[in-house]
Design a protein around this motif. Structure first.
Motif, PDB file in Angstrom:
ATOM      1  N   ILE A 348       9.020 -29.029 -29.560  1.00  0.00           N
ATOM      2  CA  ILE A 348       7.834 -28.878 -30.401  1.00  0.00           C
ATOM      3  C   ILE A 348       8.231 -28.282 -31.748  1.00  0.00           C
ATOM      4  O   ILE A 348       7.732 -28.694 -32.805  1.00  0.00           O
ATOM      5  CB  ILE A 348       6.793 -27.987 -29.697  1.00  0.00           C
ATOM      6  CG1 ILE A 348       6.330 -28.645 -28.390  1.00  0.00           C
ATOM      7  CG2 ILE A 348       5.585 -27.750 -30.603  1.00  0.00           C
ATOM      8  CD1 ILE A 348       5.406 -27.784 -27.566  1.00  0.00           C
ATOM      9  N   THR A 349       9.146 -27.317 -31.718  1.00  0.00           N
ATOM     10  CA  THR A 349       9.626 -26.701 -32.959  1.00  0.00           C
ATOM     11  C   THR A 349      10.294 -27.736 -33.851  1.00  0.00           C
ATOM     12  O   THR A 349      10.130 -27.716 -35.084  1.00  0.00           O
ATOM     13  CB  THR A 349      10.630 -25.575 -32.646  1.00  0.00           C
ATOM     14  OG1 THR A 349      10.025 -24.639 -31.762  1.00  0.00           O
ATOM     15  CG2 THR A 349      11.058 -24.861 -33.915  1.00  0.00           C
ATOM     16  N   ARG A 354       8.992 -24.083 -37.118  1.00  0.00           N
ATOM     17  CA  ARG A 354       8.717 -22.766 -36.562  1.00  0.00           C
ATOM     18  C   ARG A 354       7.421 -22.171 -37.118  1.00  0.00           C
ATOM     19  O   ARG A 354       6.616 -21.599 -36.385  1.00  0.00           O
ATOM     20  CB  ARG A 354       9.883 -21.820 -36.868  1.00  0.00           C
ATOM     21  CG  ARG A 354       9.786 -20.481 -36.125  1.00  0.00           C
ATOM     22  CD  ARG A 354      10.648 -19.391 -36.762  1.00  0.00           C
ATOM     23  NE  ARG A 354      12.010 -19.808 -36.965  1.00  0.00           N
ATOM     24  CZ  ARG A 354      12.972 -19.702 -36.034  1.00  0.00           C
ATOM     25  NH1 ARG A 354      12.684 -19.214 -34.855  1.00  0.00           N
ATOM     26  NH2 ARG A 354      14.201 -20.078 -36.310  1.00  0.00           N
ATOM     27  N   ARG A 355       7.198 -22.312 -38.415  1.00  0.00           N
ATOM     28  CA  ARG A 355       6.033 -21.674 -39.046  1.00  0.00           C
ATOM     29  C   ARG A 355       4.729 -22.172 -38.440  1.00  0.00           C
ATOM     30  O   ARG A 355       3.864 -21.375 -38.059  1.00  0.00           O
ATOM     31  CB  ARG A 355       6.048 -21.943 -40.550  1.00  0.00           C
ATOM     32  CG  ARG A 355       7.306 -21.506 -41.283  1.00  0.00           C
ATOM     33  CD  ARG A 355       7.226 -21.887 -42.755  1.00  0.00           C
ATOM     34  NE  ARG A 355       8.490 -21.665 -43.451  1.00  0.00           N
ATOM     35  CZ  ARG A 355       9.440 -22.576 -43.575  1.00  0.00           C
ATOM     36  NH1 ARG A 355       9.257 -23.777 -43.045  1.00  0.00           N
ATOM     37  NH2 ARG A 355      10.566 -22.299 -44.222  1.00  0.00           N
ATOM     38  N   LEU A 356       4.588 -23.488 -38.354  1.00  0.00           N
ATOM     39  CA  LEU A 356       3.345 -24.060 -37.849  1.00  0.00           C
ATOM     40  C   LEU A 356       3.159 -23.738 -36.371  1.00  0.00           C
ATOM     41  O   LEU A 356       2.035 -23.440 -35.927  1.00  0.00           O
ATOM     42  CB  LEU A 356       3.329 -25.569 -38.066  1.00  0.00           C
ATOM     43  CG  LEU A 356       2.047 -26.305 -37.631  1.00  0.00           C
ATOM     44  CD1 LEU A 356       0.823 -25.708 -38.321  1.00  0.00           C
ATOM     45  CD2 LEU A 356       2.167 -27.801 -37.924  1.00  0.00           C
ATOM     46  N   GLY A 458       3.466 -10.010 -40.326  1.00  0.00           N
ATOM     47  CA  GLY A 458       4.826  -9.552 -40.609  1.00  0.00           C
ATOM     48  C   GLY A 458       5.820 -10.699 -40.565  1.00  0.00           C
ATOM     49  O   GLY A 458       6.702 -10.815 -41.427  1.00  0.00           O
ATOM     50  N   TYR A 459       5.692 -11.571 -39.551  1.00  0.00           N
ATOM     51  CA  TYR A 459       6.570 -12.736 -39.483  1.00  0.00           C
ATOM     52  C   TYR A 459       6.353 -13.639 -40.701  1.00  0.00           C
ATOM     53  O   TYR A 459       7.313 -14.141 -41.295  1.00  0.00           O
ATOM     54  CB  TYR A 459       6.306 -13.529 -38.200  1.00  0.00           C
ATOM     55  CG  TYR A 459       6.866 -14.927 -38.283  1.00  0.00           C
ATOM     56  CD1 TYR A 459       8.227 -15.153 -38.105  1.00  0.00           C
ATOM     57  CD2 TYR A 459       6.049 -16.011 -38.574  1.00  0.00           C
ATOM     58  CE1 TYR A 459       8.762 -16.424 -38.221  1.00  0.00           C
ATOM     59  CE2 TYR A 459       6.574 -17.290 -38.692  1.00  0.00           C
ATOM     60  CZ  TYR A 459       7.927 -17.491 -38.506  1.00  0.00           C
ATOM     61  OH  TYR A 459       8.444 -18.744 -38.638  1.00  0.00           O
ATOM     62  N   GLY A 460       5.095 -13.834 -41.069  1.00  0.00           N
ATOM     63  CA  GLY A 460       4.793 -14.674 -42.221  1.00  0.00           C
ATOM     64  C   GLY A 460       5.427 -14.141 -43.492  1.00  0.00           C
ATOM     65  O   GLY A 460       5.857 -14.914 -44.369  1.00  0.00           O
ATOM     66  N   ALA A 461       5.511 -12.810 -43.612  1.00  0.00           N
ATOM     67  CA  ALA A 461       6.133 -12.207 -44.791  1.00  0.00           C
ATOM     68  C   ALA A 461       7.621 -12.568 -44.866  1.00  0.00           C
ATOM     69  O   ALA A 461       8.164 -12.797 -45.955  1.00  0.00           O
ATOM     70  CB  ALA A 461       5.954 -10.688 -44.758  1.00  0.00           C
TER      71      ALA A 461
END
Length: 488
Positions: A348-349, A354-356, A458-461
């Protein structure tokens, strides 16, 4: 190039001398390691899922789990680099497995005097165990990548190898809970399912169970749960089976897994003179990295959500609504969903990125928590299985992605990165287990939701900073693993 790390050409020559089937041997090591962890944690999960419901006098079960993860915090700070340096990854895993055995044996005579010390031993063994496992997988992933002449990136292989490992590992939930349900429900006729539901209980399920559950208040529900306790003989049989599983797991690793000395050409082994204080310094110094700081909330969230499903869901949803013997039945779905998530996450990744995938997982998990807050529990056991299966899908994605991210972000510093991962995951677990007896389930669900949102931000940053950095320097090392590299 880091000191002590050979060039790819030297490492490739050394790997080729090991033989043409070395890549298959690496896969064999992963499989044996995964099976051993599956057998070992069949016993641990099967036992731990029952703790908060089975040993509820004085909250013994919840406090035992809190002790496990409390000592795991200290273990992660002082022990991983020291123990791995002295024993190597393989034998660290074997010795750590042995440290779990007193906890299982203590179930024969459960009390504060037996469960608390044995729980502490589990925590002290857990830090080196998981750090050794993560380091082992990361180093053999690099060896495999070199063996393919870098046609497959190391960061992608780390995700693949973690995924393969966790397919086996998550099956421990299935086997442990299947054994638990089979043993504890044997001969139980008065509470057998009828038309998809359990025979009527004296508990007002809709009013006292689920998000409405508050242990200090609902004594009627607690009494009803106590009346459904399995027989001591059943519990002793279950404990004997689980203890045998742990012995078998230790033997499997000792005889079936290669030492990392075989791959010294890839990465220099940890210095065996490293002290516990140096380990603490290495772990804490790693917190100076901005990425590590931003990973803390999402890492703690993994510990929090796993503690909730183990202690609070099993008690306030399943044991309250169905009875203790049905905890294993419901949690089988959790293990199956975890295994499916572990198997499918890399693919899936590859297509979503990874972001989506992390964004979708966050939204899915948030929707599930909101549903649990609003749901009116019933005595239909399949509904509990569906809820915990959905939780298991989300948990599997979180575990694979954040675990592998620690290896991708900090190559060459795996011991410190994974030590921090286990440290903050354990902190989250301790917080949740300690709060288990003091706060209503409704409030705990809100807390899980809040930490997840903060962690995802935090991950998004991290992703945002990497995106901006790559616009300046396209040759930056870190990439979100969103596709398998092409041959070149």
């Amino acid at each position: 190039m880091q000191e002590g790390v050979p060039t790819d050409s030297v490492a490739l020559e050394a790997i080729e001398k090991l033989g043409p089937r070395e890549k298959w041997r690496i896969v064999k090591n992963i499989a044996v390691l995964g099976i051993a962890f599956m057998i070992h944690f069949t016993a641990f999960h099967g036992t731990s899922n029952l703790q908060s419901s089975l040993h509820n006098d004085g909250s013994l079960g919840a406090y035992t789990l809190a002790c496990i993860y409390g000592s795991l915090i200290l273990s992660n700070l002082f022990l991983p680099v020291l123990v791995i340096g002295l024993l190597g990854c393989k034998w660290t895993i074997v010795v750590s497995f042995v440290a779990y055995m007193p906890y299982i044996a203590a179930q024969f005579y459960p009390s504060f005097a037996t469960l608390i010390p044995s729980g502490l031993a589990v925590g002290f063994g857990g830090g080196p165990l998981w750090c050794a496992k993560c380091t082992y997988l990361s180093i053999i992933a690099e060896a495999f990548s070199i063996a393919t002449r870098r046609k497959v990136r190391t960061d992608y292989l780390i995700v693949k190898f973690f995924s393969l490992f966790f397919v086996f590992y998550q099956l421990a939930q299935v086997l442990g809970n299947l054994i638990s349900f089979t043993v504890l429900s044997y001969g139980e006729t008065e509470s057998a399912p009828v038309n998809g539901s359990v025979i009527e209980s004296s508990v007002n399920i809709s009013a006292t169970c689920g998000a409405n559950y508050a242990a200090p208040i609902h004594q009627e529900a607690q009494t009803a749960i106590d009346l459904k306790r399995p027989e001591p003989e059943q519990l002793n049989h279950l404990t004997g089976i689980f203890l045998a599983c742990m012995v078998a797991a230790s033997i499997s690793v000792a005889l079936g897994v290669d030492s990392l000395k075989r791959y010294n050409m890839v990465r220099k082994a940890p210095d065996n003179r490293t002290s516990g204080m140096n380990t603490l310094v290495i772990t804490l110094r790693h917190l100076g990295h901005k990425y590590q700081l931003l990973l803390i909330p999402i890492t703690a969230f993994i510990g929090i959500e796993q503690a909730f499903i183990t202690a609070d869901f099993t008690k306030s949803f399943v044991a309250c609504g169905l009875g203790i013997s049905y905890i294993g039945y419901a949690m089988i779905s959790f293990g199956l969903a975890n295994a499916v998530a572990a198997a499918c996450t890399p693919y899936i990744t590859k297509h979503l990125g990874r972001r989506l995938l992390i964004l979708v997982t966050c939204l899915f998990h948030a929707a599930l928590i909101v549903f649990m807050l609003l749901w009116t529990p019933t005595d239909e056991y399949y509904k509990y299985s569906i809820i915990v299966a959905c939780w298991g899908l989300a948990d599997g994605v979180w575990l694979i992605q954040i675990n592998s991210l620690s290896g991708v972000l900090f190559p060459g510093k795996e011991e410190a990165a994974f030590s921090n991962f286990r440290l903050w995951e354990a902190c989250g677990s301790v917080i949740m287990y300690s709060a288990s007896s003091f706060f209503p389930t409704f409030h705990k669900l809100l807390f899980v939701l809040g930490v997840m949102i903060v962690g995802t931000i935090g991950y998004g940053a991290i992703e945002l900073m990497e995106y901006r950095a790559k616009r300046i320097d396209p040759g930056k090392r870190f990439e979100a693993v969103d596709q398998e590299p092409h041959d070149s």
